[in-house]
Enzyme design. Structure first.
Site, PDB file in Angstrom:
ATOM      1  N   HIS A  12       0.811  -1.237   0.000  1.00  0.00           N
ATOM      2  CA  HIS A  12       0.000   0.000   0.000  1.00  0.00           C
ATOM      3  C   HIS A  12       0.843   1.285   0.000  1.00  0.00           C
ATOM      4  CE1 HIS A  12       0.053  -0.236   4.703  1.00  0.00           C
ATOM      5  NE2 HIS A  12       1.087   0.453   4.278  1.00  0.00           N
ATOM      6  N   HIS A  59      -2.358   4.666   9.593  1.00  0.00           N
ATOM      7  CA  HIS A  59      -1.020   5.149   9.946  1.00  0.00           C
ATOM      8  C   HIS A  59      -1.133   6.445  10.733  1.00  0.00           C
ATOM      9  CE1 HIS A  59      -0.496   2.557   6.405  1.00  0.00           C
ATOM     10  NE2 HIS A  59       0.744   2.361   6.782  1.00  0.00           N
ATOM     11  N   HIS A 193       9.822  -4.132   4.694  1.00  0.00           N
ATOM     12  CA  HIS A 193      10.307  -2.753   4.689  1.00  0.00           C
ATOM     13  C   HIS A 193      10.504  -2.261   6.115  1.00  0.00           C
ATOM     14  CE1 HIS A 193       5.908  -2.085   4.924  1.00  0.00           C
ATOM     15  NE2 HIS A 193       6.022  -0.776   4.993  1.00  0.00           N
ATOM     16  N   GLU A 240       3.291  -5.484   8.980  1.00  0.00           N
ATOM     17  CA  GLU A 240       2.007  -5.259   8.283  1.00  0.00           C
ATOM     18  C   GLU A 240       1.499  -6.548   7.632  1.00  0.00           C
ATOM     19  OE1 GLU A 240       2.374  -0.505   7.080  1.00  0.00           O
ATOM     20  OE2 GLU A 240       2.771  -1.991   5.541  1.00  0.00           O
TER      21      GLU A 240
HETATM   22  C1  DHB Z   1       6.257   3.539   2.918  1.00  0.00           C
HETATM   23  C2  DHB Z   1       5.665   2.303   3.120  1.00  0.00           C
HETATM   24  C3  DHB Z   1       4.561   2.156   3.980  1.00  0.00           C
HETATM   25  O1  DHB Z   1       3.949   0.979   4.254  1.00  0.00           O
HETATM   26  C4  DHB Z   1       4.035   3.275   4.600  1.00  0.00           C
HETATM   27  O2  DHB Z   1       2.942   3.099   5.355  1.00  0.00           O
HETATM   28  C5  DHB Z   1       4.635   4.513   4.426  1.00  0.00           C
HETATM   29  C6  DHB Z   1       5.741   4.646   3.581  1.00  0.00           C
HETATM   30  C7  DHB Z   1       7.405   3.706   1.997  1.00  0.00           C
HETATM   31  O3  DHB Z   1       7.962   2.719   1.507  1.00  0.00           O
HETATM   32  O4  DHB Z   1       7.768   4.841   1.720  1.00  0.00           O
HETATM   33 FE    FE Z   2       2.344   1.147   5.805  1.00  0.00          FE
END
Ligand code: DHB
Ligand code: FE
Length: 284
Positions: A12, A59, A193, A240
């Protein structure tokens, strides 16, 4: 009775929303990513459901450290996209399904899962970016959506096992709704991530591909993976991914039904700071 026709899984990343909104999808950086969703947009057109039960995480947009619901079901008639710093996305408002949401809340709470019922909620990229990836840029989203927010931001967060069991309860809820709706269940967020700290930028392709393999073939076993493994292997925001287990738990094969069909699988690195994963699974 309502019927779960398919489940959809996708990352997302907010920058994807910006690329769509600013017409950058053909730029060399973004082109390979959007190519991976071409099949999906056609499939969505051919298989538009009546409703989507959309599992995502907020978020710190609708919720903050003041109130931290573990599982929150959106029961409002509509949900407005929120301003997240780039400005509110120019996407349609989300039309909910209060009757279906109320029925799911009744069934799932009686089934021993304590949900927070939310009658007013703004929605952020966690919900709108998956919609944009799957539907493109329509004037209105083509179906109703029941937003279902999972806390994966502030510990303690729910386990993969809890999410997987919740998906099974959602299936029972949908199968006892007495309107013949076609419903898709979406699990969003991920893949590996980490956005902060010394390991910021972490991506683990091996973990991600194994997660996709196991989500398809051995979800009950995958559901037993503890939080620490997600965080160590997939980074702090990799947690997540537990949300994907809600959608997987809702599929027919989990409770003795026919095997599922893998309609589409896509993986791409990078998009912003994140690995992008995407699956479409159909119930036979
Ligand atoms: C990014 C990824 C995310 O899941 C998020 O909530 C905010 C930023 C990113 O990769 O920049
Ligand atoms: Fe996120």
């Amino acid at each position: 009775m309502a019927k779960i026709t398919a489940s959809v899984y996708t990352s997302h990343i907010p920058a994807i929303g910006v690329a769509i909104d600013q017409d950058k999808t053909d730029e060399p950086y973004w082109q390979p990513l959007f190519k991976g969703y071409e099949f999906s947009r056609q499939w969505m057109q051919d298989n538009t459901p009546d409703a989507i039960f959309l599992v995502y995480n907020d978020h710190a947009t609708a919720f903050s450290l003041e109130i931290i619901p573990t599982f929150a079901i959106g029961a409002a008639a509509e949900f407005v996209p929120a301003d997240e710093g780039w400005g509110a996305r120019p996407v349609p408002k989300v039309v909910g399904h209060p009757e279906l949401a109320s029925h799911i809340a009744q069934s799932v709470i009686q089934d021993d899962f304590d949900l927070t019922i939310v009658n007013k909620m703004e929605v952020d990229h966690g919900l709108t970016v998956p919609l944009s990836l799957m539907f493109g840029q329509p004037d209105a989203w083509p179906c109703t959506i029941v937003p279902f927010a999972v806390n994966v931001v502030q510990y303690p967060v729910p386990s993969g096992q809890r999410c997987f069991q919740l998906g099974q309860a959602i299936r029972r809820a949908l199968e006892s709704y007495d309107e013949p709706l076609k419903v898709q269940v979406w699990g969003t967020g991920g893949m590996s991530h980490q956005l902060q700290g010394r390991r910021a930028g972490l991506i683990n392709k091996e973990f991600d591909q194994a997660f996709l393999d196991r989500l398809i073939a051995e979800p009950a076993d995958l559901a037993k993976m503890p939080h620490i493994d997600y965080v160590r292997e997939a980074g702090s925001e990799g947690i997540e991914l537990v949300m994907w287990l809600v959608a997987r738990g809702a599929m027919s094969d989990i409770c003795g039904g026919p095997a599922i069909a893998v309609k589409h699988r896509f993986y791409h690195v990078p998009a912003s700071n994140t690995a992008v994963g995407h699956l479409i699974l159909e119930n036979n």
